[in-house]
Design an enzyme around this catalytic site. Structure first.
Site, PDB file in Angstrom:
ATOM      1  N   ASP A 162       0.832  -1.212   0.000  1.00  0.00           N
ATOM      2  CA  ASP A 162       0.000   0.000   0.000  1.00  0.00           C
ATOM      3  C   ASP A 162       0.865   1.261   0.000  1.00  0.00           C
ATOM      4  OD1 ASP A 162      -2.299   1.484   0.047  1.00  0.00           O
ATOM      5  OD2 ASP A 162      -2.668   1.238   2.190  1.00  0.00           O
ATOM      6  N   ARG A 194       0.071   7.678  -2.748  1.00  0.00           N
ATOM      7  CA  ARG A 194       0.622   8.756  -1.912  1.00  0.00           C
ATOM      8  C   ARG A 194       2.080   9.041  -2.267  1.00  0.00           C
ATOM      9  NH1 ARG A 194      -0.813   5.988   3.448  1.00  0.00           N
ATOM     10  NH2 ARG A 194      -1.398   4.335   2.000  1.00  0.00           N
ATOM     11  N   HIS A 209       2.488   3.413  -9.079  1.00  0.00           N
ATOM     12  CA  HIS A 209       2.355   1.970  -9.324  1.00  0.00           C
ATOM     13  C   HIS A 209       3.589   1.430 -10.051  1.00  0.00           C
ATOM     14  CE1 HIS A 209      -1.566   2.050  -7.665  1.00  0.00           C
ATOM     15  NE2 HIS A 209      -2.155   2.674  -8.671  1.00  0.00           N
ATOM     16  N   TRP A 223     -11.469  -2.998  -8.636  1.00  0.00           N
ATOM     17  CA  TRP A 223     -12.200  -2.780  -9.897  1.00  0.00           C
ATOM     18  C   TRP A 223     -13.019  -1.501  -9.841  1.00  0.00           C
ATOM     19  CZ3 TRP A 223     -10.450  -5.176 -13.872  1.00  0.00           C
ATOM     20  CH2 TRP A 223      -9.998  -6.504 -13.793  1.00  0.00           C
ATOM     21  N   ARG A 280     -12.006   1.380  -8.827  1.00  0.00           N
ATOM     22  CA  ARG A 280     -11.198   2.597  -9.039  1.00  0.00           C
ATOM     23  C   ARG A 280     -11.539   3.189 -10.412  1.00  0.00           C
ATOM     24  NH1 ARG A 280      -5.365   2.326  -6.043  1.00  0.00           N
ATOM     25  NH2 ARG A 280      -6.208   1.628  -4.068  1.00  0.00           N
ATOM     26  N   LEU A 322      11.037 -20.639  -5.001  1.00  0.00           N
ATOM     27  CA  LEU A 322      10.078 -19.765  -4.305  1.00  0.00           C
ATOM     28  C   LEU A 322       8.729 -19.884  -4.996  1.00  0.00           C
ATOM     29  CD1 LEU A 322       9.413 -17.176  -2.452  1.00  0.00           C
ATOM     30  CD2 LEU A 322      10.076 -15.832  -4.444  1.00  0.00           C
TER      31      LEU A 322
END
Ligand code: FPP
Length: 252
Positions: A23, A27, A40, A72, A74, A134
């Site tokens: 998150d 910002r 992003h 979805w 947004r 991984l």
């Protein structure tokens, strides 16, 4: 898999599974006077670094919340930009992930994703299916409540078909229908960006997970920050609802 397998108190041990809510991209961009999609983009870079560090540490499973079922809602421009970013990030990162033995999986309801992206997701999963270093779960179109409902539907179908008695439904049978059925539940949950919420991430699976909240915005959360979180986890005592080993009632 049971939460209590492995080291009993968790001290000094490596998490077998880390789940992260990434998150703060918006910002981060705003602080720099940039558009949200720039945040992003920077977030995708941070994800790359964190995946590499998880691999170096030897963490077996990493789950990243890349796009929730609620995302979805947004604005369409932001959703479209994110779809473009997923396309590019997947194309760029996949060869290296495969070379490094990473098994890539996408968890969530992918039916709303553009078809070409659904195809790329399936191809990435098929290409890396046998990799063993991984397991990387990219949660896309994922919601914890959706996951629980999917498992309920599966059990309800079995009951309706006469294959399952409702009285026989137990925790392990329920968990077997969840997205994380074949990996350990997260030992460590990390959320960046200062908010202290689960935001509909793995709801069933986080029952005994250690929670770690970081004030850093996701693009600023790199490999060193992941190492700090893992060290913090290693210092915690986990009791899974029991008392500490040295605090039991004295027996006669
Ligand atoms: C939350 O920040 C972040 C997202 C909804 C998108 C996460 C996507 C990435 C980190 C990039 C791609 C990752 C992979 C694994 C390909 P926010 O927009 O809610 O930030 P804010 O709270 O500051 O507005």
């Amino acid at each position: 898999m049971s939460e209590v397998e492995g080291d009993r108190d968790g001290k000094g041990v490596l998490p077998r599974h880390i789940a992260i809510i990434m998150d703060g991209n918006g910002r981060w961009a705003k602080e720099r006077g940039q558009a949200r999609h720039k945040g992003h983009q920077a977030g995708a870079e941070a994800a790359r670094e964190v995946i590499a560090t998880a691999g170096e540490l030897g963490v077996p499973v990493l789950s990243l919340f890349a796009f929730s079922s609620e995302n979805w809602s947004r604005p369409a421009t932001e959703v479209n930009r994110l779809m473009d970013l997923f396309r590019r990030a997947l194309k760029q990162a996949l060869p290296k992930l495969h070379e490094n033995g990473v098994r890539v999986r996408f968890l969530g309801d992918r039916r709303r994703f553009p078809e070409d992206l659904q195809t790329r997701m399936a191809e990435a999963e098929a290409l890396t299916a046998d990799n063993q270093s991984l397991t990387l779960n990219i949660c896309a179109g994922y919601g914890g409540r959706w996951d629980i409902l999917e498992s309920c539907r599966r059990l309800a179908r079995d009951v309706a078909a006469g294959k399952l008695n409702p009285e026989d439904i137990d925790e392990s049978g329920f968990a077997a229908g969840l997205s994380l059925a074949d990996v350990p539940a997260p030992d460590l949950f990390i959320r960046t960006g200062g908010e202290r919420r689960l935001s509909n991430f793995f709801l069933w699976d986080l029952a005994y997970t250690e929670l770690y909240f970081s004030e850093r915005l996701w693009p600023d959360f790199g490999g060193d920050a992941l190492r700090e979180a893992v060290t913090d986890f290693g210092e915690r005592e986990r009791r899974f609802g029991r008392v500490a080993d040295n605090e039991g009632e004295a027996s006669a």
